[in-house]
Design an enzyme around this catalytic site. Sequence first.
Site, PDB file in Angstrom:
ATOM      1  N   HIS A 131       0.879  -1.171   0.000  1.00  0.00           N
ATOM      2  CA  HIS A 131       0.000   0.000   0.000  1.00  0.00           C
ATOM      3  C   HIS A 131       0.914   1.218   0.000  1.00  0.00           C
ATOM      4  CE1 HIS A 131      -3.788  -2.077   0.823  1.00  0.00           C
ATOM      5  NE2 HIS A 131      -3.091  -2.858   1.590  1.00  0.00           N
ATOM      6  N   ARG A 357      -4.607 -12.825   0.292  1.00  0.00           N
ATOM      7  CA  ARG A 357      -5.782 -12.069   0.740  1.00  0.00           C
ATOM      8  C   ARG A 357      -6.732 -11.914  -0.429  1.00  0.00           C
ATOM      9  NH1 ARG A 357      -7.277  -6.011   2.858  1.00  0.00           N
ATOM     10  NH2 ARG A 357      -6.209  -5.324   0.976  1.00  0.00           N
ATOM     11  N   GLU A 470     -13.658  -5.151   9.224  1.00  0.00           N
ATOM     12  CA  GLU A 470     -13.196  -3.816   8.827  1.00  0.00           C
ATOM     13  C   GLU A 470     -14.160  -2.688   9.162  1.00  0.00           C
ATOM     14  OE1 GLU A 470     -10.912  -3.876   5.002  1.00  0.00           O
ATOM     15  OE2 GLU A 470     -11.967  -5.763   4.732  1.00  0.00           O
ATOM     16  N   ASP A 508     -10.938   1.030   7.010  1.00  0.00           N
ATOM     17  CA  ASP A 508     -12.357   1.184   6.700  1.00  0.00           C
ATOM     18  C   ASP A 508     -13.175   1.540   7.935  1.00  0.00           C
ATOM     19  OD1 ASP A 508     -12.979   0.455   3.744  1.00  0.00           O
ATOM     20  OD2 ASP A 508     -11.457  -0.964   4.370  1.00  0.00           O
ATOM     21  N   ARG A 677     -10.622   3.903  -1.622  1.00  0.00           N
ATOM     22  CA  ARG A 677      -9.727   3.207  -0.696  1.00  0.00           C
ATOM     23  C   ARG A 677      -9.202   4.166   0.359  1.00  0.00           C
ATOM     24  NH1 ARG A 677      -8.689  -1.896  -1.967  1.00  0.00           N
ATOM     25  NH2 ARG A 677      -9.199  -2.591  -4.065  1.00  0.00           N
TER      26      ARG A 677
END
Length: 836
Positions: A131, A357, A470, A508, A677
């Site tokens: 990320h 994932r 999340e 999130d 995101r």
Amino acid sequence: MGIRSDVNLLGRTLGQVIREQEGEAFFDLVERTRALVREARAGEGDAELRAMIGGLSGAEAGRLARAFTWYFQLVNLAEEYERVRVLRAASGVRAQSLEGALTELKAQGLEAQEVEALIERLDLGLTFTAHPTEMRRRTVRAHLVAVARAIPELESESLREEALERVAAHVEAMWTTPELRHLKPTVLDEVKGGLSYIPNIARALPSLQRDLQRAFRHVYGVESEAALPLSFSSWMGGDRDGNPFVTPQATREALGLHRDRAREVLLGAITQAYADLSQETAGQTELGDGQEPYRQELRALHDAVRDGQPVELLPRLEALHARLHADGQHRSADQLLMPLLAVARVFGQHLVSLDIREHSAQVGAAVAELLRAAGVEANYQDLPEHAKLDLLTGELRSRRPLWPAGEALPDALEAAIGPVREVRAAVQAVGPGAFGRYVISMAESVSDVLEPLLLAREVGFRVLPVPLFETLDDLRRAPQVVWELLSVPEYRAVLGDDVQEIMLGYSDSNKDAGFLAANWALHEAQRKISEVCRRAGVRWRFFHGRGTSIGRGGGPAGRAILGQPAGTIDAGLRITEQGEALADKYSHPMLARRNLEQALYGLLLAAARPPVDPPAAWLAAMDRAAGASAAAYRALVDDPAFLPFFEAVTPIHEIARLNIASRPVRRPGAPTLGNLRAIPWVMSWTQNRVNLPGWYGLREGLREIGVDAAREMYRDWPFFRAVLDNAQMSLAKSDPLIVVEYLRLGPDSHPTGTALLDAYADTVALVQDVVGAELMANEPRLKESIALRNPYIDPLHRIQAELLRRSRAEPGGLDEFEVPLLLSIQGIAAGVRNTG
């Protein structure tokens, strides 16, 4: 020399290069800009500054942004080396060290054997993830690494001149090297970037292992063979959630890189141990014919690793270590063989464990396709949860594969099952450490967790699923979901005696409920899930999906770990390491050693706490505070005018054009706040210095608690103290002076902008009242760094705001100003740090 001297020297070198490459007039522009922003920050007005920046062409603005961006890249190097310098100069027992941890544990009444047992049951798993808020190209990073290596030599009279010439050469090369990527990085690029820090970690591990042995000797007066409770894993090449480029082939290539780098690290360590252990012994031994017996064993291990053969590396090295001790070679065992043993314990032949994932919806769709093709169920996804569970548990009781043997899988199923096949092959090649866990994003039900087991069964491989909770609602339901999962006999048969991992998402949940409510939801989910696991009789480990920014769970790792609810750390803890955090923590072996020891310090102390709930009054106060905070946050983001406001006063659309990651900035679907995101969401608010995800809603929460009660909670509750200390960092990096510049990009007199500024001022006052000091008073070094950086980040903000205004004035304007805008984004990220 010190940091100010280093910064001045590097700054003068940059200035010299700018003067030579761009001319005196441009150098004067840089210096004039620097002077004008200082005057503006001192309250002397900004009319001249505004007029000057408004008169720049796009190319001039881009070059000016580059000048200040490079300044921060060099300042960051100086700060990193200052941390190394401080560590080298330190004497005595460092704060947050392994010896400090053992000293505190002894004071709590723990004997040496109890501490050894504690260490044996724990594992600190650090997981590299793709990320990236790390926007620098690898070419640029290579130049910066060369400059960083030269900085220590500047302190030497005999080496300074030559070192300065090398620094100037690399700065000169950087100035004419494009900073921006023309293409998005591939998945393999991301894997290589993450693994580039492994050598520094490998160099830190032996020192850290010796620190642990020394701590037992100093604190308890005993020798200990306790190994570092440390492991590394990665998502790069296995994280398929929303990333179409993580194909089975990408997974295979990532695993191949892991094996290659593990081989390099191990062969280097074995070669050094071979060179050092030159002793001979008389007579026959189990290891050879009496001639350099230690080397004979090391040569055999070297050849097996070199040839890629699976080998029982750790048992043989531990036997060699014991043999050295038995032969009276104690120092050789602990000094000359220990570096190899420490590296082998942590990295093995796999280097890092690759997780897979995938989003729960994608896993569910793949299972539905598998069941439909096998004639088991035509409409699996339409079934109610109880019917899904009946079907899944029935299938799990059977060992039959669903897809006919030898038949090719359709593309959709190959994309889902192929990565499992690749990790199976890696496990067969280098051992079980090659694969970690199967993480299910947006897990909402027990069926979401059981579904990957069916996919894995198709290739005859066992996976252990990790539900990732999340959103706020998912975190609230998580304890019940985990209880129901652990009540399924077929699942317990798969889990066996292994540790149940549960992942908690910061990103999130923060975007869903705001800073305070998300932190509280995470705390309560962890506390209640721990009790569920304890009642179910299984060992557990939480996996925290933290980013680098406060809004995504960032902040010092030691502080975050110490803030965990008491009694919730059983088998250890896993934490994601993302983006710029890798460079910040692992760019130098001493920084790697320090960051790892701080994290281990926090883990040992947090794990030793008994499972005692906070006072009921505090729990009730936080329930009320979280409710008030979430209501304030949702009122802000649910306002129909908020999304247009957000898009106007932040560079979110421009960030989307940065080639910084292989993953899109939004999940599939219409452009909404919900499918944006978390990284670009947080990064947008960092760019305009609002830092909204790191504090908004805290004002209402603190008002609900009351100042007196909040002071008590801050003093006596590690969780609450960590929350407010993190908020202090986020508030300190916010800057109303700069925020106003971006608010001018939005509609005139927009009430949201005024409300944000008022909320910020109120929140700062409340936090300072609760902690009893100015922001960041407890972290003076960081406070000083922020204050010193602000005047030099200002030009980048001013340039960015001006270019945003111009680019948005007419259709297609972003194409004209794209490069200087993206340069300003990169420069602000370098100046502010902790951006994603």
